[in-house]
Design a protein around this motif. Sequence first.
Motif, PDB file in Angstrom:
ATOM      1  N   LEU A   1       0.826  -1.198   0.000  1.00 32.36           N
ATOM      2  CA  LEU A   1       0.000   0.000   0.000  1.00 32.36           C
ATOM      3  C   LEU A   1       0.865   1.255   0.000  1.00 32.36           C
ATOM      4  CD1 LEU A   1      -3.059   0.409   0.029  1.00 32.36           C
ATOM      5  CD2 LEU A   1      -2.906   0.737   2.482  1.00 32.36           C
ATOM      6  N   HIS A   2       0.483   2.256  -0.753  1.00 28.49           N
ATOM      7  CA  HIS A   2       1.132   3.573  -0.865  1.00 28.49           C
ATOM      8  C   HIS A   2       2.483   3.537  -1.574  1.00 28.49           C
ATOM      9  CE1 HIS A   2      -2.055   5.076   1.609  1.00 28.49           C
ATOM     10  NE2 HIS A   2      -1.712   4.293   2.614  1.00 28.49           N
ATOM     11  N   ASP A   3       2.778   2.500  -2.330  1.00 27.78           N
ATOM     12  CA  ASP A   3       3.994   2.482  -3.146  1.00 27.78           C
ATOM     13  C   ASP A   3       3.810   3.380  -4.359  1.00 27.78           C
ATOM     14  OD1 ASP A   3       5.091   0.657  -1.454  1.00 27.78           O
ATOM     15  OD2 ASP A   3       5.020  -1.038  -2.837  1.00 27.78           O
TER      16      ASP A   3
ATOM     17  N   ARG B   1       9.189   4.049  -5.340  1.00 27.05           N
ATOM     18  CA  ARG B   1       9.423   4.356  -3.928  1.00 27.05           C
ATOM     19  C   ARG B   1       8.451   3.545  -3.090  1.00 27.05           C
ATOM     20  NH1 ARG B   1       8.043   7.935   0.166  1.00 27.05           N
ATOM     21  NH2 ARG B   1       6.245   8.725  -0.966  1.00 27.05           N
ATOM     22  N   SER B   2       8.953   2.947  -2.021  1.00 21.93           N
ATOM     23  CA  SER B   2       8.119   2.140  -1.143  1.00 21.93           C
ATOM     24  C   SER B   2       8.289   2.628   0.293  1.00 21.93           C
ATOM     25  CB  SER B   2       8.505   0.665  -1.246  1.00 21.93           C
ATOM     26  OG  SER B   2       7.724  -0.093  -0.362  1.00 21.93           O
ATOM     27  N   PRO B   3       7.276   3.279   0.883  1.00 25.86           N
ATOM     28  CA  PRO B   3       7.414   3.799   2.243  1.00 25.86           C
ATOM     29  C   PRO B   3       7.670   2.717   3.283  1.00 25.86           C
ATOM     30  CG  PRO B   3       5.473   4.704   1.180  1.00 25.86           C
ATOM     31  CD  PRO B   3       6.012   3.649   0.285  1.00 25.86           C
ATOM     32  N   GLU B   4       7.038   1.540   3.152  1.00 28.07           N
ATOM     33  CA  GLU B   4       7.235   0.487   4.149  1.00 28.07           C
ATOM     34  C   GLU B   4       8.658  -0.062   4.105  1.00 28.07           C
ATOM     35  OE1 GLU B   4       4.344  -2.550   4.423  1.00 28.07           O
ATOM     36  OE2 GLU B   4       2.674  -1.167   4.123  1.00 28.07           O
ATOM     37  N   THR B   5       9.212  -0.213   2.909  1.00 22.85           N
ATOM     38  CA  THR B   5      10.583  -0.700   2.781  1.00 22.85           C
ATOM     39  C   THR B   5      11.561   0.319   3.342  1.00 22.85           C
ATOM     40  OG1 THR B   5       9.916  -1.852   0.779  1.00 22.85           O
ATOM     41  CG2 THR B   5      12.265  -1.632   1.167  1.00 22.85           C
ATOM     42  N   GLN B   6      11.336   1.596   3.072  1.00 23.19           N
ATOM     43  CA  GLN B   6      12.211   2.639   3.610  1.00 23.19           C
ATOM     44  C   GLN B   6      12.123   2.694   5.128  1.00 23.19           C
ATOM     45  OE1 GLN B   6      11.117   6.218   1.568  1.00 23.19           O
ATOM     46  NE2 GLN B   6      12.217   5.652  -0.291  1.00 23.19           N
TER      47      GLN B   6
END
Length: 97
Positions: free
Chosen positions: A54-56, A79-84
């Motif tokens: 979600l939110h990528d 860009r992936s917020p969870e991965t960051q």
Amino acid sequence: MPPMAFTGVVTKVGCMNKTATVTVSRHVIHKITGKRIERTTKILTHDENNALRLHDNVLIRNCPPISARKRFTLEKILRSPETQRELAHTTVPEIAT
């Protein structure tokens, strides 16, 4: 159909296997007022490895029809917020006291 590529945000994932919903937004100018208006389109995207979260922010590209409503495939995850967030938690510097 000419090749098309869009960037968008993943808004729905996990409900269908190998499928994610990507919302692509664009800005148009109103004919009378001249103001900028945001228009959005939801596109079903084929995700072969179920890698999207979600939110990528993703880049999608058109392809031959995969199903009745799927006409796009995942090109790249920008860009992936969870991965960051996970990377930030693993590389937290120690505080000297």
